[in-house]
Design a protein around this motif. Structure first.
Motif, PDB file in Angstrom:
ATOM      1  N   VAL A  12      39.833  -4.197 119.327  1.00 26.21           N
ATOM      2  CA  VAL A  12      41.000  -3.361 119.581  1.00 26.21           C
ATOM      3  C   VAL A  12      42.107  -4.270 120.114  1.00 26.21           C
ATOM      4  O   VAL A  12      41.838  -5.172 120.922  1.00 26.21           O
ATOM      5  CB  VAL A  12      40.699  -2.243 120.602  1.00 26.21           C
ATOM      6  N   LYS A  13      43.329  -4.023 119.691  1.00 30.81           N
ATOM      7  CA  LYS A  13      44.452  -4.834 120.155  1.00 30.81           C
ATOM      8  C   LYS A  13      44.956  -4.328 121.511  1.00 30.81           C
ATOM      9  O   LYS A  13      44.871  -3.128 121.797  1.00 30.81           O
ATOM     10  CB  LYS A  13      45.583  -4.805 119.143  1.00 30.81           C
ATOM     11  N   PRO A  14      45.466  -5.222 122.316  1.00 29.90           N
ATOM     12  CA  PRO A  14      46.033  -4.806 123.599  1.00 29.90           C
ATOM     13  C   PRO A  14      47.104  -3.738 123.417  1.00 29.90           C
ATOM     14  O   PRO A  14      47.867  -3.771 122.437  1.00 29.90           O
ATOM     15  CB  PRO A  14      46.625  -6.105 124.147  1.00 29.90           C
ATOM     16  N   SER A  15      47.147  -2.813 124.347  1.00 33.16           N
ATOM     17  CA  SER A  15      48.057  -1.673 124.411  1.00 33.16           C
ATOM     18  C   SER A  15      47.641  -0.520 123.489  1.00 33.16           C
ATOM     19  O   SER A  15      48.199   0.571 123.581  1.00 33.16           O
ATOM     20  CB  SER A  15      49.511  -2.057 124.108  1.00 33.16           C
ATOM     21  N   GLN A  16      46.652  -0.735 122.629  1.00 40.24           N
ATOM     22  CA  GLN A  16      46.205   0.332 121.743  1.00 40.24           C
ATOM     23  C   GLN A  16      45.141   1.195 122.436  1.00 40.24           C
ATOM     24  O   GLN A  16      44.807   0.974 123.597  1.00 40.24           O
ATOM     25  CB  GLN A  16      45.671  -0.252 120.434  1.00 40.24           C
ATOM     26  N   GLU A  48      29.698  -0.424 134.971  1.00 40.23           N
ATOM     27  CA  GLU A  48      30.780   0.410 135.506  1.00 40.23           C
ATOM     28  C   GLU A  48      30.725   1.773 134.825  1.00 40.23           C
ATOM     29  O   GLU A  48      30.828   1.871 133.604  1.00 40.23           O
ATOM     30  CB  GLU A  48      32.142  -0.246 135.262  1.00 40.23           C
ATOM     31  N   TRP A  49      30.585   2.809 135.628  1.00 38.45           N
ATOM     32  CA  TRP A  49      30.571   4.162 135.100  1.00 38.45           C
ATOM     33  C   TRP A  49      31.997   4.605 134.792  1.00 38.45           C
ATOM     34  O   TRP A  49      32.905   4.434 135.620  1.00 38.45           O
ATOM     35  CB  TRP A  49      29.938   5.098 136.128  1.00 38.45           C
ATOM     36  N   ILE A  50      32.203   5.192 133.615  1.00 40.38           N
ATOM     37  CA  ILE A  50      33.537   5.597 133.178  1.00 40.38           C
ATOM     38  C   ILE A  50      33.763   7.096 133.402  1.00 40.38           C
ATOM     39  O   ILE A  50      34.821   7.510 133.893  1.00 40.38           O
ATOM     40  CB  ILE A  50      33.739   5.270 131.688  1.00 40.38           C
ATOM     41  N   GLY A  51      32.779   7.901 133.027  1.00 39.41           N
ATOM     42  CA  GLY A  51      32.928   9.341 133.191  1.00 39.41           C
ATOM     43  C   GLY A  51      31.835  10.074 132.452  1.00 39.41           C
ATOM     44  O   GLY A  51      31.035   9.458 131.747  1.00 39.41           O
ATOM     45  N   TYR A  52      31.806  11.387 132.650  1.00 40.68           N
ATOM     46  CA  TYR A  52      30.835  12.190 131.914  1.00 40.68           C
ATOM     47  C   TYR A  52      31.456  13.484 131.420  1.00 40.68           C
ATOM     48  O   TYR A  52      32.476  13.946 131.933  1.00 40.68           O
ATOM     49  CB  TYR A  52      29.586  12.488 132.742  1.00 40.68           C
ATOM     50  N   ILE A  53      30.786  14.033 130.405  1.00 36.12           N
ATOM     51  CA  ILE A  53      31.077  15.392 129.963  1.00 36.12           C
ATOM     52  C   ILE A  53      29.775  16.164 130.133  1.00 36.12           C
ATOM     53  O   ILE A  53      28.710  15.746 129.672  1.00 36.12           O
ATOM     54  CB  ILE A  53      31.621  15.432 128.523  1.00 36.12           C
ATOM     55  N   ALA A  54      29.863  17.262 130.835  1.00 37.01           N
ATOM     56  CA  ALA A  54      28.663  18.022 131.189  1.00 37.01           C
ATOM     57  C   ALA A  54      28.228  18.938 130.059  1.00 37.01           C
ATOM     58  O   ALA A  54      28.977  19.191 129.107  1.00 37.01           O
ATOM     59  CB  ALA A  54      28.932  18.846 132.446  1.00 37.01           C
ATOM     60  N   TYR A  61      35.727  11.912 135.844  1.00 36.10           N
ATOM     61  CA  TYR A  61      36.027  10.516 135.533  1.00 36.10           C
ATOM     62  C   TYR A  61      35.995   9.639 136.775  1.00 36.10           C
ATOM     63  O   TYR A  61      36.256  10.085 137.893  1.00 36.10           O
ATOM     64  CB  TYR A  61      37.423  10.419 134.906  1.00 36.10           C
ATOM     65  N   SER A  62      35.750   8.362 136.538  1.00 34.19           N
ATOM     66  CA  SER A  62      35.908   7.373 137.590  1.00 34.19           C
ATOM     67  C   SER A  62      37.370   7.368 138.024  1.00 34.19           C
ATOM     68  O   SER A  62      38.272   7.348 137.175  1.00 34.19           O
ATOM     69  CB  SER A  62      35.523   5.999 137.058  1.00 34.19           C
ATOM     70  N   PRO A  63      37.624   7.367 139.320  1.00 34.50           N
ATOM     71  CA  PRO A  63      39.025   7.320 139.776  1.00 34.50           C
ATOM     72  C   PRO A  63      39.788   6.114 139.212  1.00 34.50           C
ATOM     73  O   PRO A  63      40.989   6.208 138.960  1.00 34.50           O
ATOM     74  CB  PRO A  63      38.883   7.246 141.297  1.00 34.50           C
ATOM     75  N   ALA A  64      39.065   5.029 139.012  1.00 35.21           N
ATOM     76  CA  ALA A  64      39.725   3.810 138.532  1.00 35.21           C
ATOM     77  C   ALA A  64      40.207   3.937 137.091  1.00 35.21           C
ATOM     78  O   ALA A  64      41.119   3.224 136.672  1.00 35.21           O
ATOM     79  CB  ALA A  64      38.766   2.633 138.661  1.00 35.21           C
ATOM     80  N   LEU A  65      39.601   4.852 136.325  1.00 32.45           N
ATOM     81  CA  LEU A  65      39.935   4.960 134.906  1.00 32.45           C
ATOM     82  C   LEU A  65      40.477   6.329 134.528  1.00 32.45           C
ATOM     83  O   LEU A  65      40.794   6.572 133.360  1.00 32.45           O
ATOM     84  CB  LEU A  65      38.693   4.644 134.062  1.00 32.45           C
ATOM     85  N   ARG A  66      40.599   7.211 135.494  1.00 29.44           N
ATOM     86  CA  ARG A  66      40.962   8.594 135.204  1.00 29.44           C
ATOM     87  C   ARG A  66      42.277   8.717 134.440  1.00 29.44           C
ATOM     88  O   ARG A  66      42.415   9.587 133.577  1.00 29.44           O
ATOM     89  CB  ARG A  66      41.057   9.376 136.508  1.00 29.44           C
ATOM     90  N   SER A  67      43.210   7.845 134.738  1.00 28.14           N
ATOM     91  CA  SER A  67      44.531   7.965 134.097  1.00 28.14           C
ATOM     92  C   SER A  67      44.520   7.536 132.635  1.00 28.14           C
ATOM     93  O   SER A  67      45.434   7.878 131.880  1.00 28.14           O
ATOM     94  CB  SER A  67      45.554   7.125 134.863  1.00 28.14           C
ATOM     95  N   ARG A  68      43.464   6.804 132.218  1.00 24.97           N
ATOM     96  CA  ARG A  68      43.450   6.281 130.848  1.00 24.97           C
ATOM     97  C   ARG A  68      42.294   6.807 130.001  1.00 24.97           C
ATOM     98  O   ARG A  68      42.315   6.671 128.780  1.00 24.97           O
ATOM     99  CB  ARG A  68      43.366   4.746 130.873  1.00 24.97           C
ATOM    100  N   ALA A  69      41.298   7.388 130.627  1.00 23.93           N
ATOM    101  CA  ALA A  69      40.096   7.799 129.900  1.00 23.93           C
ATOM    102  C   ALA A  69      40.111   9.290 129.595  1.00 23.93           C
ATOM    103  O   ALA A  69      40.644  10.086 130.371  1.00 23.93           O
ATOM    104  CB  ALA A  69      38.848   7.452 130.708  1.00 23.93           C
ATOM    105  N   SER A  70      39.518   9.638 128.472  1.00 22.63           N
ATOM    106  CA  SER A  70      39.364  11.039 128.103  1.00 22.63           C
ATOM    107  C   SER A  70      38.055  11.206 127.338  1.00 22.63           C
ATOM    108  O   SER A  70      37.757  10.429 126.435  1.00 22.63           O
ATOM    109  CB  SER A  70      40.537  11.497 127.235  1.00 22.63           C
ATOM    110  N   LEU A  71      37.276  12.210 127.729  1.00 20.98           N
ATOM    111  CA  LEU A  71      36.026  12.515 127.038  1.00 20.98           C
ATOM    112  C   LEU A  71      36.143  13.853 126.340  1.00 20.98           C
ATOM    113  O   LEU A  71      36.750  14.793 126.878  1.00 20.98           O
ATOM    114  CB  LEU A  71      34.854  12.559 128.024  1.00 20.98           C
ATOM    115  N   VAL A  87      44.704  -0.227 126.410  1.00 20.63           N
ATOM    116  CA  VAL A  87      43.672  -1.198 126.765  1.00 20.63           C
ATOM    117  C   VAL A  87      44.263  -2.586 126.972  1.00 20.63           C
ATOM    118  O   VAL A  87      45.316  -2.939 126.412  1.00 20.63           O
ATOM    119  CB  VAL A  87      42.548  -1.251 125.712  1.00 20.63           C
ATOM    120  N   THR A  88      43.567  -3.361 127.787  1.00 22.19           N
ATOM    121  CA  THR A  88      43.898  -4.760 128.036  1.00 22.19           C
ATOM    122  C   THR A  88      42.623  -5.580 127.854  1.00 22.19           C
ATOM    123  O   THR A  88      41.531  -5.013 127.738  1.00 22.19           O
ATOM    124  CB  THR A  88      44.422  -4.961 129.464  1.00 22.19           C
ATOM    125  N   PRO A  89      42.727  -6.893 127.868  1.00 24.38           N
ATOM    126  CA  PRO A  89      41.504  -7.708 127.748  1.00 24.38           C
ATOM    127  C   PRO A  89      40.469  -7.389 128.827  1.00 24.38           C
ATOM    128  O   PRO A  89      39.273  -7.620 128.612  1.00 24.38           O
ATOM    129  CB  PRO A  89      42.046  -9.132 127.863  1.00 24.38           C
TER     130      PRO A  89
END
Length: 123
Positions: A12-16, A48-54, A61-71, A87-89
């Motif tokens: 995946v390319k950065p920013s995508q 590193e845990w990212i999140g779950y869907i019940a 979601y993990s607080p660290a990734l909540r703004s960027r992650a979606s399940l 995304v970044t490297p």
């Protein structure tokens, strides 16, 4: 037998946006009390845990990734998916989909893991 299989692009390319899907067999993602997680491991680092869907469809979601992650999920196919935006490297990692089981005594455990899929963020 329960099996989980990750799928998605390995580069995946950065920013995508990174998009991964987990296909579950031998278990129904709407059955209680299972929680379906994404976990990643960057090279040389801890899991590193990212999140779950019940089973209910609720997400957390993990607080660290909540703004960027979606399940999300497709119950007709017993699939659940992760999208991670901008995304970044630093998002380079092996990504795992995992089933977590909650027991009557309130204990819980990750009982089934996918084999993992390598995602590299690079231009």
């Amino acid at each position: 037998q329960v099996q989980l299989q990750e799928s998605g692009p390995g580069l995946v390319k950065p920013s995508q946006t990174l998009s991964l899907t987990c296909t579950v067999s031998g278990s129904n993602i709407t059955t209680g009390y299972y929680y379906w997680s994404w976990i990643r491991q960057p090279p040389g680092k801890r899991l590193e845990w990212i999140g779950y869907i019940a089973f209910s469809g609720g997400t957390y979601y993990s607080p660290a990734l909540r703004s960027r992650a979606s399940l999300s999920r497709d119950t007709s196919k017993d699939q659940f998916s992760l999208t991670l935006s901008s995304v970044t490297p630093a998002d380079t990692a092996v990504y795992y989909c995992v089933r977590e089981r909650y027991y009557a005594n309130s204990s819980r455990a990750y009982d089934y893991w996918g084999q993992g899929t390598q995602v590299t963020v690079s231009s």
